[in-house]
Write an enzyme that holds these catalytic residues in place. Structure first.
Site, short mmCIF file in Angstrom:
data_model
loop_
_atom_site.label_atom_id
_atom_site.label_comp_id
_atom_site.label_asym_id
_atom_site.label_seq_id
_atom_site.Cartn_x
_atom_site.Cartn_y
_atom_site.Cartn_z
N LYS A 98 79.77 69.29 65.65
CA LYS A 98 78.94 69.35 64.45
C LYS A 98 79.73 70.06 63.36
O LYS A 98 79.82 71.28 63.35
CB LYS A 98 77.63 70.09 64.68
CG LYS A 98 76.68 69.97 63.46
CD LYS A 98 75.76 71.14 63.30
CE LYS A 98 76.37 72.29 62.56
NZ LYS A 98 76.67 72.00 61.11
N GLU A 115 84.26 82.82 66.52
CA GLU A 115 85.29 83.26 65.57
C GLU A 115 84.54 83.46 64.25
O GLU A 115 84.13 82.50 63.62
CB GLU A 115 86.39 82.20 65.47
CG GLU A 115 87.71 82.75 64.91
CD GLU A 115 87.67 82.96 63.42
OE1 GLU A 115 87.53 84.13 62.98
OE2 GLU A 115 87.77 81.97 62.69
N GLU A 142 82.01 91.07 53.28
CA GLU A 142 82.94 89.95 53.16
C GLU A 142 82.52 89.12 51.95
O GLU A 142 81.43 88.54 51.92
CB GLU A 142 82.92 89.08 54.42
CG GLU A 142 83.96 87.97 54.38
CD GLU A 142 83.98 87.13 55.64
OE1 GLU A 142 85.07 86.68 56.02
OE2 GLU A 142 82.90 86.93 56.25
N CYS A 175 88.66 83.87 56.43
CA CYS A 175 88.13 85.03 57.14
C CYS A 175 89.20 86.09 57.37
O CYS A 175 88.89 87.26 57.55
CB CYS A 175 87.50 84.61 58.47
SG CYS A 175 88.57 83.59 59.51
#
Length: 478
Positions: A174, A249, A382, A282
């Site tokens: 997906k 992750e 973040e 990231c």
């Protein structure tokens, strides 16, 4: 506008069970460029059933044959890599030259590294403790669900699909509904390479729909997810009901410690790395900690470097950064820039609003804050945009304390010409990855973090092991 409503299930492009259209937006223009379907439970069940039916034959296929099919996939991907770059640029705004060189190029890089690792992989080997007949065998986990993000689409798809194929797993992918076009093209590559029907399946959908359905499906043995820490927590909770393996992750808030004895290019290199992919990585070095004697000069270099970065459409050739992915992300970044200003950070360059001359598209000004403190929002959250936060430090111990003072633990960086100091800091970082002086971690190195960054290990031998169960055997007959 492209019509991409079908799903790839059991070796064919099939019509969804129900009509649920979703527009894919080109972030450079804010206009719809394609329409896909969002799957429902019937589509997910169909894809999982196809993967389950294909599992016995695929897991029984000798590893050498599976590797050979992946090599055919690499050949197809390489021949059609320009198409892949165009799809990525269209769906998530990466400038076309960067999309070809880095975004699409990541796919061939990872697949090739997996093949190299697989050729030396010991699928069954002696335990090694001197006990006759004691062996360790690596077996495929089974049917796996793969959920991938929009920011580095092929980087993440190939980091999951390739080792799953090599390990003997069958799968349902997906991709992000924000950037599904590259994954649908990848499904075409899979088909052209001759991967057997049912081994690879693709169903588009959102996280609350297909993502949750995969995470909780009783016939899926493992979920491999890349995305936000918030979503990773939700997936883990859903997956717990069926006791499946979960590999995550997740996000990061990387520190980049720049000592006064760093090389002359260290600060410029850090700024460029931060702004790459419009800050949507990231592992971006988003917190720059500079030793005080070098601080004023570092601010000058950082400001000049950021102001030299051009922002333009993803469809334009050249060395520039493109837009962020969508309106929601644009608004989030603007809010965090405003928070930095409100909380007292010094705005060196950039700031609120679009760059001059860009009135449409999700474009953000390359922004650098100075004189930050560890408690500021921009130092803790973040941002996932082209925003760098800089602060001074006085001692190595202070720098490490600040660097490790975060719930995340993905990648940290250090810049120094003192080898002993570099090695101390690399070991002291609380993170899954640590890099010094702009050097590579090496082909086939594992990618992954600790703590709120998840604990997946993607890439090379470690990535293959992630899709395997180890079987302990006694009484093996030579």
């Amino acid at each position: 506008m492209l019509d991409k409503r079908k799903f790839y299930i059991d070796g064919a492009w099939v019509t969804p069970a129900a009509a649920r259209d979703h527009a894919v937006i080109d972030p450079s223009t804010e206009e719809a460029c394609a329409v896909i379907s969002l799957g429902d439970q019937a589509d997910t069940d169909r894809a999982v059933a196809a993967a389950r039916a294909a599992l016995p034959g695929w897991r029984a296929t000798p590893p050498a044959e599976r590797i050979a099919l992946v090599e055919r996939l690499i050949a197809v991907y390489t021949r059609r890599i320009d198409e892949m770059a165009e799809a990525i640029s269209l769906e998530m705004g990466a400038p076309i030259d960067f999309a070809l060189r880095e975004q699409a190029g990541a796919g061939t890089w990872h697949m090739t590294n997996f093949v190299n690792a697989a050729k030396d992989f010991l699928w069954i080997h002696p335990l090694g403790d001197g006990t006759p007949g004691a062996m360790i065998s690596y077996e495929p986990v089974g049917v796996v669900g793969l959920i991938t993000p929009w920011n580095w689409p092929m980087n993440q798809v190939t980091l999951k699909v390739t080792p799953a194929l090599i390990a003997g797993c069958t799968m349902v992918l997906k991709p992000s509904e924000e950037a599904p076009l590259s994954s649908m093209l990848f499904a075409e590559f899979i088909d052209e390479a001759g991967i057997p029907a049912g081994v690879f399946n693709l169903v588009n959908g959102d996280g609350m729909g297909v993502g949750t359905q995969l995470s909780g499906h009783p016939d899926i043995e493992m979920i491999s997810f890349t995305g936000s820490t918030r979503a990773g927590k939700a997936i883990s909770k859903t997956a717990a009901e069926t006791l499946k393996r979960v590999c995550l992750e997740l996000g990061g808030k990387g520190a980049n410690i720049v000592f006064a004895d760093a090389d002359d290019d260290a600060v410029r290199r850090g700024v460029v790395h931060m702004m790459e992919n419009t800050g949507q990585s990231c592992n971006a070095p988003s917190r720059m900690l500079v030793e005080r004697p070098a601080y004023d000069r570092a601010l000058e270099i950082a400001k000049a470097t950021a102001e030299g970065i051009r922002v333009a459409s993803g469809h334009e050739a050249g060395d520039h950064i493109g837009p962020v992915i969508n309106q929601s992300q644009f608004d989030k970044i603007q809010g965090l820039i405003a928070a930095g200003i409100k909380e007292g950070a010094t705005l060196l360059t950039g700031g609120l609003g679009r760059p001059e001359g860009l009135n449409k598209g999700y474009f953000v000004r390359p922004t650098v804050f100075a004189d930050c403190t560890p408690d500021m929002t921009i130092m803790r959250e973040e941002i996932f945009g082209p925003v760098l936060s800089i602060m001074p430090f006085d001692t190595e111990e202070e720098a490490l304390r600040i660097a490790n003072d975060t719930p995340y633990g993905l990648t940290n960086y250090v810049q120094s010409q003192d080898g002993a100091k570099v090695n101390r800091v690399l070991r002291a970082f609380h993170s899954g990855m640590a890099v010094a002086n702009g050097q590579s971690r090496g082909a086939g190195a594992p990618f992954g973090g600790v703590s709120a960054s998840g604990r997946a290990r993607e890439g090379g031998r470690w990535g293959i092991e992630e899709f395997c169960d180890s079987k302990s055997i006694g009484g093996w007959v030579e």
